[in-house]
Scaffold this active site. Structure first.
Site, PDB file in Angstrom:
ATOM      1  N   GLY A   9      50.611  24.940  45.218  1.00  0.00           N
ATOM      2  CA  GLY A   9      50.970  23.526  45.343  1.00  0.00           C
ATOM      3  C   GLY A   9      51.760  23.199  46.603  1.00  0.00           C
ATOM      4  O   GLY A   9      51.958  22.025  46.928  1.00  0.00           O
ATOM      5  N   PRO A  13      52.030  20.500  56.551  1.00  0.00           N
ATOM      6  CA  PRO A  13      51.552  19.400  57.404  1.00  0.00           C
ATOM      7  C   PRO A  13      50.434  19.906  58.325  1.00  0.00           C
ATOM      8  O   PRO A  13      50.565  20.969  58.941  1.00  0.00           O
ATOM      9  CB  PRO A  13      52.800  19.005  58.197  1.00  0.00           C
ATOM     10  CG  PRO A  13      53.953  19.479  57.377  1.00  0.00           C
ATOM     11  CD  PRO A  13      53.474  20.735  56.695  1.00  0.00           C
ATOM     12  N   LEU A  15      49.263  19.007  61.163  1.00  0.00           N
ATOM     13  CA  LEU A  15      49.544  19.133  62.598  1.00  0.00           C
ATOM     14  C   LEU A  15      50.983  19.620  62.775  1.00  0.00           C
ATOM     15  O   LEU A  15      51.914  19.059  62.197  1.00  0.00           O
ATOM     16  CB  LEU A  15      49.342  17.790  63.304  1.00  0.00           C
ATOM     17  CG  LEU A  15      49.439  17.851  64.827  1.00  0.00           C
ATOM     18  CD1 LEU A  15      48.344  16.995  65.474  1.00  0.00           C
ATOM     19  CD2 LEU A  15      50.806  17.400  65.339  1.00  0.00           C
ATOM     20  N   ASP A  43      55.324  25.937  64.636  1.00  0.00           N
ATOM     21  CA  ASP A  43      54.626  27.220  64.697  1.00  0.00           C
ATOM     22  C   ASP A  43      55.317  28.120  65.718  1.00  0.00           C
ATOM     23  O   ASP A  43      55.339  27.807  66.914  1.00  0.00           O
ATOM     24  CB  ASP A  43      53.157  27.008  65.102  1.00  0.00           C
ATOM     25  CG  ASP A  43      52.398  28.314  65.069  1.00  0.00           C
ATOM     26  OD1 ASP A  43      52.077  28.771  63.957  1.00  0.00           O
ATOM     27  OD2 ASP A  43      52.147  28.900  66.142  1.00  0.00           O
ATOM     28  N   TYR A  48      57.069  34.975  71.352  1.00  0.00           N
ATOM     29  CA  TYR A  48      57.203  33.827  72.260  1.00  0.00           C
ATOM     30  C   TYR A  48      58.561  33.855  72.980  1.00  0.00           C
ATOM     31  O   TYR A  48      58.754  33.133  73.962  1.00  0.00           O
ATOM     32  CB  TYR A  48      57.016  32.498  71.522  1.00  0.00           C
ATOM     33  CG  TYR A  48      55.662  32.307  70.863  1.00  0.00           C
ATOM     34  CD1 TYR A  48      54.583  33.133  71.174  1.00  0.00           C
ATOM     35  CD2 TYR A  48      55.466  31.299  69.915  1.00  0.00           C
ATOM     36  CE1 TYR A  48      53.357  32.965  70.543  1.00  0.00           C
ATOM     37  CE2 TYR A  48      54.226  31.130  69.297  1.00  0.00           C
ATOM     38  CZ  TYR A  48      53.179  31.965  69.610  1.00  0.00           C
ATOM     39  OH  TYR A  48      51.963  31.794  68.985  1.00  0.00           O
ATOM     40  N   LYS A  77      55.355  34.961  63.227  1.00  0.00           N
ATOM     41  CA  LYS A  77      54.327  36.022  63.272  1.00  0.00           C
ATOM     42  C   LYS A  77      54.953  37.382  63.588  1.00  0.00           C
ATOM     43  O   LYS A  77      55.821  37.475  64.469  1.00  0.00           O
ATOM     44  CB  LYS A  77      53.270  35.676  64.335  1.00  0.00           C
ATOM     45  CG  LYS A  77      52.779  34.231  64.219  1.00  0.00           C
ATOM     46  CD  LYS A  77      51.638  33.869  65.135  1.00  0.00           C
ATOM     47  CE  LYS A  77      51.413  32.372  65.109  1.00  0.00           C
ATOM     48  NZ  LYS A  77      52.277  31.606  66.026  1.00  0.00           N
ATOM     49  N   HIS A 110      50.295  38.950  63.694  1.00  0.00           N
ATOM     50  CA  HIS A 110      49.918  38.204  64.896  1.00  0.00           C
ATOM     51  C   HIS A 110      48.570  38.631  65.475  1.00  0.00           C
ATOM     52  O   HIS A 110      47.768  37.794  65.876  1.00  0.00           O
ATOM     53  CB  HIS A 110      51.031  38.346  65.946  1.00  0.00           C
ATOM     54  CG  HIS A 110      51.078  37.236  66.938  1.00  0.00           C
ATOM     55  ND1 HIS A 110      52.238  36.827  67.561  1.00  0.00           N
ATOM     56  CD2 HIS A 110      50.106  36.437  67.438  1.00  0.00           C
ATOM     57  CE1 HIS A 110      51.964  35.828  68.371  1.00  0.00           C
ATOM     58  NE2 HIS A 110      50.681  35.576  68.324  1.00  0.00           N
TER      59      HIS A 110
END
Ligand code: A2P
Length: 316
Positions: A9, A13, A15, A43, A48, A77, A110
């Site tokens: 459930g 979102p 985007l 994300d 990164y 990730k 990843h």
């Protein structure tokens, strides 16, 4: 905003804000602005190199009362150098510490590629660990434990082929809930997406705009420029919107999640507004017809001399 619903459930979102290539020094403001604009899905990834700053922005927004943690969907990730069984939990703990959070909404493996611990990016074939030594299933079983322990609500994979997803599912009995891969009009991934949808696996599109700021080491001389495609530009002109908005609304129309990166407040606003733009069926079909099977991120950096990985085994 539209959402993708998980089996329990929970709703993601559709985007989100991509943070790959958002430099420290600019990502704090990008995340704060994005949250102010209504973004509720960020994300991230350990590799990164900016999770500390993303975490500051998220936590400041929560402290300022703009948003609650439970309103946000945070993905991160597991980096390739944390595939050893004993390194998986430290991998998520490192990310949670940087983000200053006590759980993730979604944690992805990843790449189906293992590196020796402490290797960030490989510079020699000897930096890799073959999958025979660190099988993906062993890493996956540790990720299942992360979900059971509540460190992440959902688990999935990134850059995984159908055969690799099948293998994880067959061997563990636990399907990834998400596969995040490159996907845009020039690389539409039809077979992979049909497989994922048919098996109840959500799909997130990375590099949805053709990643124009991708690192020089992955840029090929003859690479097409997606945002300059004339079909997309014509549709944009007809709707008085930008080419990026055309691509994002086309992606969302197919019930695929998408994580465009931007550090610019105007483009951040344009990108989230794409969720409310409706293209005609004819326009959608025109964009469907643009597929070139062209990857901007082809994974050749994992197939250097002496590496046990090849492009063929990566995308099998
Ligand atoms: P910037 O961060 O300066 O906005 P992708 O998500 O495919 O990796 O693409 C990210 C790249 O696309 C970045 O260079 C980003 O630049 C640019 N970009 C993001 N949103 C838009 C937009 N609405 N129009 C044009 N370029 C965009």
């Amino acid at each position: 905003m539209k959402y993708l619903e998980f089996k329990n459930g929970d709703k993601m979102p559709i985007l989100g804000l991509g943070t790959w290539k958002s430099d420290p020094g600019e990502v704090y403001q990008a995340v704060k602005t994005a949250i102010d604009l209504g973004y509720r899905h960020i994300d991230c990834a350990f590799i990164y190199g900016n999770e500390n700053e993303v975490g500051e922005a998220v936590n400041d927004s929560i402290r300022e009362g703009k948003v609650k943690r439970s309103d946000l969907w945070i993905t991160s990730k597991l980096w390739n150098s944390y595939h050893a069984k004993e390194d998986v939990r430290p991998g998520i703990e490192a990310t949670l510490q940087l983000l200053k959070l006590d759980y993730l909404d979604l944690y992805l493996m990843h790449w189906p590629v293992a590196l020796k611990s402490r290797i960030t990016y490989p510079t020699a074939g000897s930096d890799f660990v073959p999958l025979e030594q660190f099988p993906l299933i062993d890493t996956w079983i540790e990720m299942i434990k992360l979900q059971e322990s509540g460190l992440t609500k959902h688990i999935g994979v990134s850059n995984f082929s159908i055969s690799k997803i099948k293998s994880l599912t067959d061997l563990s009995g636990v399907k990834p809930e998400m596969n995040q891969c490159e996907r845009h009009p020039y690389f539409q991934q039809q077979t992979l997406i049909e497989y994922c949808k048919g098996n109840g696996i959500h799909f997130t599109c990375y590099s949805p705009l053709g990643s124009p700021d991708r690192p020089a080491r992955v840029v090929k001389d003859d690479a097409p420029i997606l945002l300059e495609n004339p079909t997309i530009s014509n549709i944009a002109r007809d709707h008085q919107i930008s080419p990026a908005q055309v691509i994002l609304s086309w992606t969302v129309a197919k019930a695929l999640a998408v994580v465009p990166k931007s550090v610019n407040s105007h483009r951040l606003a344009d990108n989230i507004a794409s969720c409310d733009i409706t293209l005609t069926n004819q326009e959608i079909e025109l964009i469907d017809g643009l597929d070139k099977n062209y990857r901007y991120i082809d994974g050749s950096f994992w197939a250097m001399d002496g590496s046990p990985y090849t492009i063929e085994t990566l995308w099998d």
